[in-house]
Design a protein around this motif. Structure first.
Motif, PDB file in Angstrom:
ATOM      1  N   ILE A 116      28.618-104.405 -23.698  1.00 40.85           N
ATOM      2  CA  ILE A 116      27.142-104.392 -24.005  1.00 40.85           C
ATOM      3  C   ILE A 116      27.025-104.527 -25.133  1.00 40.85           C
ATOM      4  O   ILE A 116      25.867-104.180 -25.765  1.00 40.85           O
ATOM      5  CB  ILE A 116      26.572-103.134 -23.334  1.00 40.85           C
ATOM      6  CG1 ILE A 116      27.362-101.873 -23.948  1.00 40.85           C
ATOM      7  CG2 ILE A 116      26.673-103.065 -21.765  1.00 40.85           C
ATOM      8  CD1 ILE A 116      26.705-100.450 -23.544  1.00 40.85           C
ATOM      9  N   ALA A 117      27.931-104.923 -26.277  1.00 36.30           N
ATOM     10  CA  ALA A 117      27.695-104.835 -27.695  1.00 36.30           C
ATOM     11  C   ALA A 117      26.602-105.568 -28.026  1.00 36.30           C
ATOM     12  O   ALA A 117      25.862-105.317 -28.956  1.00 36.30           O
ATOM     13  CB  ALA A 117      29.022-105.134 -28.244  1.00 36.30           C
ATOM     14  N   SER A 118      26.676-107.038 -27.350  1.00 34.87           N
ATOM     15  CA  SER A 118      25.508-107.897 -27.757  1.00 34.87           C
ATOM     16  C   SER A 118      24.165-107.423 -27.411  1.00 34.87           C
ATOM     17  O   SER A 118      23.194-107.625 -28.003  1.00 34.87           O
ATOM     18  CB  SER A 118      25.756-109.451 -27.177  1.00 34.87           C
ATOM     19  OG  SER A 118      24.759-110.208 -27.250  1.00 34.87           O
ATOM     20  N   THR A 119      24.110-106.991 -26.257  1.00 34.38           N
ATOM     21  CA  THR A 119      22.833-106.258 -25.799  1.00 34.38           C
ATOM     22  C   THR A 119      22.235-105.181 -26.636  1.00 34.38           C
ATOM     23  O   THR A 119      21.136-105.266 -27.102  1.00 34.38           O
ATOM     24  CB  THR A 119      23.196-105.752 -24.478  1.00 34.38           C
ATOM     25  OG1 THR A 119      23.353-106.608 -23.474  1.00 34.38           O
ATOM     26  CG2 THR A 119      21.671-105.035 -23.816  1.00 34.38           C
ATOM     27  N   ALA A 120      23.302-104.205 -27.139  1.00 34.31           N
ATOM     28  CA  ALA A 120      22.978-103.432 -28.039  1.00 34.31           C
ATOM     29  C   ALA A 120      22.283-103.710 -29.352  1.00 34.31           C
ATOM     30  O   ALA A 120      21.516-103.129 -29.811  1.00 34.31           O
ATOM     31  CB  ALA A 120      24.033-102.112 -28.183  1.00 34.31           C
ATOM     32  N   ARG A 121      23.276-104.513 -29.832  1.00 31.73           N
ATOM     33  CA  ARG A 121      22.603-105.207 -31.282  1.00 31.73           C
ATOM     34  C   ARG A 121      21.360-105.692 -31.082  1.00 31.73           C
ATOM     35  O   ARG A 121      20.562-105.546 -32.113  1.00 31.73           O
ATOM     36  CB  ARG A 121      23.829-106.178 -31.535  1.00 31.73           C
ATOM     37  CG  ARG A 121      25.125-105.595 -32.081  1.00 31.73           C
ATOM     38  CD  ARG A 121      25.997-106.523 -33.004  1.00 31.73           C
ATOM     39  NE  ARG A 121      26.301-107.623 -32.415  1.00 31.73           N
ATOM     40  CZ  ARG A 121      27.676-107.618 -31.518  1.00 31.73           C
ATOM     41  NH1 ARG A 121      28.313-106.534 -31.518  1.00 31.73           N
ATOM     42  NH2 ARG A 121      28.162-108.604 -30.703  1.00 31.73           N
ATOM     43  N   ARG A 122      21.068-106.605 -29.828  1.00 25.18           N
ATOM     44  CA  ARG A 122      19.942-107.405 -29.918  1.00 25.18           C
ATOM     45  C   ARG A 122      18.739-106.297 -29.588  1.00 25.18           C
ATOM     46  O   ARG A 122      17.620-106.403 -30.349  1.00 25.18           O
ATOM     47  CB  ARG A 122      19.989-108.244 -28.769  1.00 25.18           C
ATOM     48  CG  ARG A 122      20.749-109.465 -29.031  1.00 25.18           C
ATOM     49  CD  ARG A 122      20.575-110.465 -27.924  1.00 25.18           C
ATOM     50  NE  ARG A 122      21.203-110.140 -26.703  1.00 25.18           N
ATOM     51  CZ  ARG A 122      20.681-109.947 -25.730  1.00 25.18           C
ATOM     52  NH1 ARG A 122      19.267-109.840 -25.494  1.00 25.18           N
ATOM     53  NH2 ARG A 122      21.231-109.355 -24.367  1.00 25.18           N
ATOM     54  N   ALA A 123      18.898-105.215 -28.960  1.00 29.40           N
ATOM     55  CA  ALA A 123      18.062-104.268 -28.855  1.00 29.40           C
ATOM     56  C   ALA A 123      17.473-103.535 -30.223  1.00 29.40           C
ATOM     57  O   ALA A 123      16.434-103.196 -30.244  1.00 29.40           O
ATOM     58  CB  ALA A 123      18.356-103.149 -27.876  1.00 29.40           C
ATOM     59  N   SER A 124      18.731-103.201 -31.085  1.00 36.52           N
ATOM     60  CA  SER A 124      18.315-102.394 -32.111  1.00 36.52           C
ATOM     61  C   SER A 124      17.530-103.404 -33.223  1.00 36.52           C
ATOM     62  O   SER A 124      16.796-102.839 -33.848  1.00 36.52           O
ATOM     63  CB  SER A 124      19.708-102.115 -32.901  1.00 36.52           C
ATOM     64  OG  SER A 124      20.455-103.114 -33.286  1.00 36.52           O
ATOM     65  N   ILE A 125      17.869-104.573 -33.072  1.00 34.67           N
ATOM     66  CA  ILE A 125      16.933-105.578 -33.838  1.00 34.67           C
ATOM     67  C   ILE A 125      15.690-105.884 -33.357  1.00 34.67           C
ATOM     68  O   ILE A 125      14.747-105.870 -33.991  1.00 34.67           O
ATOM     69  CB  ILE A 125      17.955-106.916 -34.143  1.00 34.67           C
ATOM     70  CG1 ILE A 125      19.159-106.810 -34.686  1.00 34.67           C
ATOM     71  CG2 ILE A 125      16.884-107.788 -34.920  1.00 34.67           C
ATOM     72  CD1 ILE A 125      20.061-107.814 -34.982  1.00 34.67           C
ATOM     73  N   ALA A 126      15.692-105.985 -32.117  1.00 33.54           N
ATOM     74  CA  ALA A 126      14.239-106.435 -31.345  1.00 33.54           C
ATOM     75  C   ALA A 126      13.209-105.262 -31.659  1.00 33.54           C
ATOM     76  O   ALA A 126      12.080-105.322 -31.220  1.00 33.54           O
ATOM     77  CB  ALA A 126      14.414-107.053 -30.014  1.00 33.54           C
ATOM     78  N   THR A 127      13.590-103.892 -31.190  1.00 35.06           N
ATOM     79  CA  THR A 127      12.765-102.791 -30.959  1.00 35.06           C
ATOM     80  C   THR A 127      12.133-102.379 -32.412  1.00 35.06           C
ATOM     81  O   THR A 127      12.514-102.378 -33.397  1.00 35.06           O
ATOM     82  CB  THR A 127      13.712-101.801 -30.624  1.00 35.06           C
ATOM     83  OG1 THR A 127      14.221-101.957 -29.298  1.00 35.06           O
ATOM     84  CG2 THR A 127      12.629-100.294 -30.185  1.00 35.06           C
ATOM     85  N   ASP A 128      10.860-102.088 -32.226  1.00 34.13           N
ATOM     86  CA  ASP A 128       9.889-101.932 -33.358  1.00 34.13           C
ATOM     87  C   ASP A 128      10.126-100.253 -33.623  1.00 34.13           C
ATOM     88  O   ASP A 128      10.284 -99.478 -32.400  1.00 34.13           O
ATOM     89  CB  ASP A 128       8.432-102.296 -33.046  1.00 34.13           C
ATOM     90  CG  ASP A 128       8.170-103.475 -33.051  1.00 34.13           C
ATOM     91  OD1 ASP A 128       9.034-104.387 -33.771  1.00 34.13           O
ATOM     92  OD2 ASP A 128       7.203-104.060 -32.341  1.00 34.13           O
ATOM     93  N   PRO A 129      10.128 -99.932 -34.790  1.00 30.32           N
ATOM     94  CA  PRO A 129      10.237 -98.480 -35.196  1.00 30.32           C
ATOM     95  C   PRO A 129       8.827 -97.639 -34.414  1.00 30.32           C
ATOM     96  O   PRO A 129       7.871 -98.115 -34.255  1.00 30.32           O
ATOM     97  CB  PRO A 129      10.142 -98.315 -36.478  1.00 30.32           C
ATOM     98  CG  PRO A 129      10.614 -99.656 -37.057  1.00 30.32           C
ATOM     99  CD  PRO A 129      10.106-100.672 -36.018  1.00 30.32           C
ATOM    100  N   LEU A 130       9.290 -96.457 -34.127  1.00 34.20           N
ATOM    101  CA  LEU A 130       8.352 -95.499 -33.413  1.00 34.20           C
ATOM    102  C   LEU A 130       7.712 -94.554 -34.724  1.00 34.20           C
ATOM    103  O   LEU A 130       6.957 -93.636 -33.990  1.00 34.20           O
ATOM    104  CB  LEU A 130       8.739 -94.875 -32.433  1.00 34.20           C
ATOM    105  CG  LEU A 130       9.252 -95.458 -31.132  1.00 34.20           C
ATOM    106  CD1 LEU A 130      10.084 -94.573 -30.026  1.00 34.20           C
ATOM    107  CD2 LEU A 130       8.062 -96.244 -30.326  1.00 34.20           C
TER     108      LEU A 130
END
Length: 205
Positions: A116-130
């Protein structure tokens, strides 16, 4: 007595927020007798009751249906003058077909990280800060799932207070992949539970 879904006060239609995001936080009643839910963004749901505030950003999950892991950007804060303890085993999600998946251990996350490393990296980049929901509270990290190599230690529990706003990613292994539909995030306390609805829908082209 657990809070029943029928008692939730939903501020505005959850599916109609695409027309415009709320810029203010609805006031809590005093005393707080029922949870409040509003949607300050297209994929963001905010839940508050007398104990806890939970914010879920599900944009990455909605844009990556079929993934083996459900990845959610989370914000957590306390609502009392004292501390609210959230242990990882208190947290689960319920899928549209009614299956309950608990938050995995960090050992399991680490063991499966190569998958899931690729998924985790993509999520951290694609997610806007709260950050826009922080409202002057001090920043802190949830750290249930620090990425391997980050130098951060995984927490077994988080002590929340009303003066801090903690952010981080939650990862849930989903048998048969993440499906569209109505989901629930559940945080189960000793005498009550917080139930936060969110919807994963196929985006229109």
């Amino acid at each position: 007595m657990r809070l029943q879904w029928s008692k939730l006060i939903i501020l505005g239609a959850l599916g109609a927020v695409a027309a415009g995001c709320a810029s203010t936080t609805p006031a809590m009643p005093n005393p707080v007798t029922e949870p409040l839910i509003d949607q300050p963004g297209r994929h963001i749901v905010r839940y508050r009751d007398a104990v806890i505030e939970i914010i879920i950003d599900s944009e990455f999950a909605a844009n990556n249906l079929g993934e083996e892991w459900l990845v959610l950007s989370m914000g957590l804060s306390g609502m009392t003058g004292g501390q609210t303890k959230v242990e990882r085993e208190m947290v689960s999600v319920r899928s549209p077909d009614g299956k309950t998946v608990t938050l995995p251990s960090y050992r399991q996350f680490n063991a499966d990280y190569t998958k899931i490393a690729s998924t985790a990296r993509r999520a951290s980049i694609a997610t806007d800060p709260l950050d826009f929901t922080r409202g002057g509270r001090r920043d802190c990290r949830i750290d249930f799932f620090p990425l391997p190599g980050s130098g951060r230690s995984a927490r077994l529990a988080l002590l929340l207070n009303k003066n801090e706003f903690c952010v981080g990613m939650f990862y849930f292994p989903i048998p048969n992949g993440v499906q569209p539909g109505d989901w629930r995030m559940i945080v189960e306390f000793e005498e009550t539970e917080a139930v936060v609805p969110f919807t994963l829908a196929v985006e229109a082209p």
